[in-house]
Structure formats: C-alpha cells, structure tokens
Design a protein around this motif. Sequence first.
Motif, short mmCIF file in Angstrom:
data_model
loop_
_atom_site.label_atom_id
_atom_site.label_comp_id
_atom_site.label_asym_id
_atom_site.label_seq_id
_atom_site.Cartn_x
_atom_site.Cartn_y
_atom_site.Cartn_z
N ILE A 1 0.92 -1.30 -0.11
CA ILE A 1 -0.12 0.04 0.05
C ILE A 1 0.94 1.19 -0.11
CG2 ILE A 1 -1.93 1.27 1.43
CD1 ILE A 1 -2.52 -1.52 2.55
N CYS A 2 0.73 2.11 -0.86
CA CYS A 2 1.57 3.32 -1.18
C CYS A 2 0.66 4.38 -0.53
CB CYS A 2 1.86 3.48 -2.47
SG CYS A 2 2.80 4.82 -2.69
N ILE A 3 1.49 5.01 0.66
CA ILE A 3 0.58 6.18 1.04
C ILE A 3 1.40 7.50 0.73
CG2 ILE A 3 0.08 7.16 3.42
CD1 ILE A 3 0.20 4.17 4.56
N ASP A 4 0.77 8.41 0.32
CA ASP A 4 1.29 9.74 -0.17
C ASP A 4 0.57 10.91 0.73
OD1 ASP A 4 2.01 12.06 -1.28
OD2 ASP A 4 0.52 11.45 -3.07
N ALA A 5 1.30 11.38 1.66
CA ALA A 5 1.08 12.73 2.47
C ALA A 5 1.54 13.74 1.71
CB ALA A 5 1.69 12.62 3.70
N GLY A 6 0.51 14.27 0.88
CA GLY A 6 0.43 15.55 0.11
C GLY A 6 1.33 16.53 0.76
N VAL B 1 1.74 18.70 7.55
CA VAL B 1 1.90 18.21 8.95
C VAL B 1 0.55 17.36 9.07
CG1 VAL B 1 1.24 18.97 11.51
CG2 VAL B 1 3.34 20.26 9.83
N LEU B 2 -0.88 18.02 8.69
CA LEU B 2 -2.10 17.27 8.84
C LEU B 2 -1.97 16.02 8.21
CD1 LEU B 2 -4.44 20.29 8.64
CD2 LEU B 2 -3.33 19.26 10.74
N ASN B 3 -1.52 15.97 6.88
CA ASN B 3 -1.48 14.92 5.99
C ASN B 3 -0.54 13.76 6.51
OD1 ASN B 3 -2.96 16.50 4.32
ND2 ASN B 3 -1.26 16.99 2.79
N SER B 4 0.62 14.21 7.10
CA SER B 4 1.39 13.33 7.56
C SER B 4 1.07 12.53 9.06
CB SER B 4 2.90 13.95 7.78
OG SER B 4 3.79 13.09 8.32
N ARG B 5 0.38 13.52 9.79
CA ARG B 5 -0.07 12.96 10.99
C ARG B 5 -1.14 11.65 10.79
NH1 ARG B 5 -3.01 16.59 15.51
NH2 ARG B 5 -4.40 16.75 13.70
N HIS C 1 -5.59 17.81 2.82
CA HIS C 1 -6.61 18.61 3.54
C HIS C 1 -7.07 19.68 2.32
CE1 HIS C 1 -5.35 16.18 6.95
NE2 HIS C 1 -6.55 16.40 7.46
N ASN C 2 -8.34 20.05 2.33
CA ASN C 2 -8.69 20.72 1.38
C ASN C 2 -8.92 22.27 1.72
OD1 ASN C 2 -9.95 20.98 -1.37
ND2 ASN C 2 -11.74 19.57 -0.68
N ALA C 3 -8.98 23.28 0.57
CA ALA C 3 -9.06 24.63 1.05
C ALA C 3 -9.91 25.18 -0.22
CB ALA C 3 -7.88 25.42 1.10
N ASP C 4 -10.79 26.17 -0.02
CA ASP C 4 -11.28 27.04 -0.99
C ASP C 4 -12.50 27.65 -0.47
OD1 ASP C 4 -13.73 26.64 -2.70
OD2 ASP C 4 -12.96 24.67 -3.33
N GLU D 1 -5.77 15.75 17.32
CA GLU D 1 -5.35 14.63 17.33
C GLU D 1 -6.58 13.39 17.25
OE1 GLU D 1 -1.97 14.32 18.41
OE2 GLU D 1 -1.61 12.05 18.01
N THR D 2 -7.60 13.47 17.84
CA THR D 2 -8.53 12.62 17.88
C THR D 2 -9.30 12.41 16.41
OG1 THR D 2 -9.39 13.43 20.10
CG2 THR D 2 -11.07 12.34 18.83
N PHE D 3 -9.53 13.73 15.56
CA PHE D 3 -9.78 13.54 14.44
C PHE D 3 -8.81 12.58 13.45
CE2 PHE D 3 -9.66 15.00 9.74
CZ PHE D 3 -11.00 14.80 9.57
N ALA D 4 -7.42 13.14 13.63
CA ALA D 4 -6.58 12.38 12.88
C ALA D 4 -6.45 10.82 13.24
CB ALA D 4 -5.22 12.86 13.25
#
Length: 507
Positions: free
Chosen positions: A3-8, A31-35, A85-88, A169-172
Amino acid sequence: MLICIDAGHCLSTPGKRCLKSIDPGETREWVLNSRVADKLEAILAGYDCQTMRVDDVTGKRDVTMSQRVAAANRARADVYLSIHHNADINGGSGGGIVAFVAPKHQRQSEVVRDAVYRHTVAATGLRGNRAQPLAEQSLYVLNYTTMPATLIELGFMDSTHDTPIILTETFADQAAAGLAAALVEVYDLQPRRRLEPVATLSAEEFRVEVVAAAKRSIAGDYINAGYFGSYSEAGERFALPAGHLAGIYTATGRWMRHYAEERGRFVGDRWIFDSSRWAYANPTHGRPVTTVYTQGSQVRVAELVSLPDDVGHAVSGIPLIRDGRACTVADIKAQGWDTSPLRATWHTVLAVADGRAHVFAWESQSDNLVTSGEAARAFAGYRDVVKLDGGGSFICRQNGKEQSTAEDRVICSILRLPEKQEGLELTEDRVRQIVREELDTVNYEQWKEYMDRYREELATQDATMPDLVADAVALGISADGSRPRALMTREEGMVMARAAIMASRAE
Ligand SMILES: [Zn+2]
C-alpha cells in the motif's frame, strides 16, 4: 500487498496551510496529512500487508509528484492513497470530506475511493456539504500511477466548521482508522499473526549454557543463543563466542577447555567470556556491544564494552530495536557485527521487557531484515529486541518438538527453555492446581460459606480420642464433651484452661 501512502506536499509548500483567522498557527497541510499517514501506517502494521511512503516523512524535502508516482510504479504498489486536506471556503462554514479518482481510471480506483470516503465519514462524523463528495478530477498522482489510486481531502483548512476539528489529534486518529477500515474491507487484509514467544524467562530462569557441541546432540529443551567462531584442533570441533557470554559451562572437549581457560574465567560452574579482555580475531573487542544479561532479579539489555562484575548469565547479539527505535545497519556495524546474519532464515530473538526475556524463534522473509523494516514490524510493541544467531546454527527444541535448519553445526551456546505451560494435558495434578488457583481468588462471601460448612461438618464429627474427652469431662474442664471437634474461640479456650487449673488446685 503493498500500500503506497502519499502525504501530500511538504512543510514548505507555499500556500498549503490553515487559514490564519481560524488557526493562528497556520498549521501546514503536510503536517496534517503526515499525521494521518503515520497513524494509518501504525494501524496497517497490524495487518498482513506492507506500506511505503512516497513523501519525505520529515516533511523537509519536497518530493515532486512525478517522483512520488515513479516510486509507486517502480515498487509495483497494489494501491496508491494520497492524503490531503482541502481549501477553497475562505473562512466560510461549509466543508467535509471529498475523494477523487482520475477521469480516466480503473474500476478498482472507484471501489477504493468510495470505501475510503464512506469509512472516513463514518469514523469522523465530518459529513460536510459538498455537492459531489465522490468525484473525478485530473490530478497528477491519479493520472500517472499505474495501480488503482485515490486522493482524499480530509476536510477544509479554511472552514470555520472543519478547521477546529481537523486540527485535533482525535480527528487524525479517526480519519486513519477510517482509511485503514476501508483498505481492510477492499483488500480483505488479515490481522497479522502476532508472534508468540516460545518462552518468557525471569532472571532466575534465564540460563545460558556453554555447550560447544553439535546443535542436535544436546539433551533437554533449548534454543541456540549467541554468535560464535568455529574452530578445530586435533580433530576436535568447537566454538568460541563472539561478543560477551556468561553461562553454565557444560562443554566436554579438551581443546575447548584449553581455550576457555585462556580467554575467559571460571566462576563456580559458570564460564565468563568478557569480550573486552580478548582482542585477537574479536571484532567486538573494545566496542559497546548489545548484550542481554541478568543482574540480581532483572534481565537487562545494554551496550556493554565489558560485563559488570555481578553479572549472572549473559549473551551478546545484534540490536534490532533499542529504546523503541529500530536499529540501522550502521548501528549494527558499529558494534563489530557483519550484516550477513540479516538474511531470510530462522533466528533466535530476545525481547526484553519488564525485567524478563521473551524468547522467539522467528523466520524472516526479506533479503535484509533491518533495511526492509521487517524486524521492526514483526517486533513492534517491544522497546528492546536483540537477535542472536540463526541460519545454520538455529535450533529450538521444546516439549519433544524440534524446529531447526538442516545443518548440524557445532554451536557455542544455548539458552535453556522451560517446559511450555500452554496446552498442558488436564492431569489430576493440573486440576488440583487449577482448583487451588481458583480458591486464591475466592471472595469473602464464598470464603464464609466454605468456613460455615466446614464448621458444621466438624461439629457433627465424633471425638478422635474419646477416652481423653471423657477424662476432661470428669475433671470438669468440659461440661459434657459434646461437639468435640467444633472450632472454638480464644475465650472458650481460656475458660477451659481456667477450669483445668481450678480442677488441679481442687485436687
Ligand atoms: Zn493538498
């Protein structure tokens, strides 16, 4: 299953961060992606699959999208999961989770996308208000990966609703659990069979024996323990340790004895080889070498240049995990070991925890059990893990069963194994033991019930010495000698003693 995991992104990717008006710290997206990616890897370590990260796990290096895709394609990963994680929303209140596949995609990509969306929404409760949370979008990592691929956006970094949630952290934890659940479902991942120790030894039970004998010629239950060099002198084959060794000397050969006296010292029935005191052809000489040893009531592990004076038993080995950190080939070489013992074969492995040694017979599968991360995964959860000799020297004999490699090598030392307690037959003695253990945990009500029943039973029994009871009655010590075997209180005892003394004075 890889399984390849890519934290953006990476730490320094411009613009990719939480909105300052909501998160004054402007937490970086990586930081959020990697966590989440770290937590996902930790969960998947418990399943029968491998993971690879294509971002730089320190966040420092900006691994380009084409490098990420190339790494996944080259490794022939089975699935590619990109975490973002998104933005707009620009400080608005909407948001939620969104997942993508490429416009031109394999059917399996959709299956993965839909599963990761469904499971992360269920795990986090971040339902959101996007019109099309399951979408197609032309994204580089989805367009150019050769395996099924999906990209998930775990909420918005500029949403007054999502941002405070996704920072926790709970969300992660929940998001990672959702992603893992999706992969387990889609790929039917099975929980990794937890490696069971063949024995867990206290310091008292940790018994090294210096045997210098063919590995199958030794009586009783044991596992080979300790590296050594092979020697031959006047037709006698023997073995001398590499690294420290301290244990009961049971070797019988004349030349073995000669070299044992030359290189080590005898203390009672133990032979102690302190690597710091023998330099010739000794690659660990003068180096801090990882050693499992007993001292008082503890089994310890430490990097020792020489053995402590009050050492009990000791054996050195190759460190795999120390203080919770997976050891590197450089760590191992620095101690004087070479890395040939790291290949795929059987190994004796000791994990030290709570002052005891957990003994494993372990078969590794990769070319190099350190660089592949296989050892770190297999013994995850242990903070200190040391590999003893394996390969042609490996043998584990316990309860009449033998596991070993084909060669019948002369090995230097073994670790004694106690009879395994599990799966014991239910003999009468074993049943008695279980009952005793059961009684140990009896509560007060049960105890009182037993005691009352016991008192009642005693009270109904006849005197075992009726003549003496009759004498006591005649002397006025007991009124009528009834209930002779009933338990009595101290007060009753004192009254009876008093009556006896009074009776003797009256005579
Ligand atoms: Zn992103």
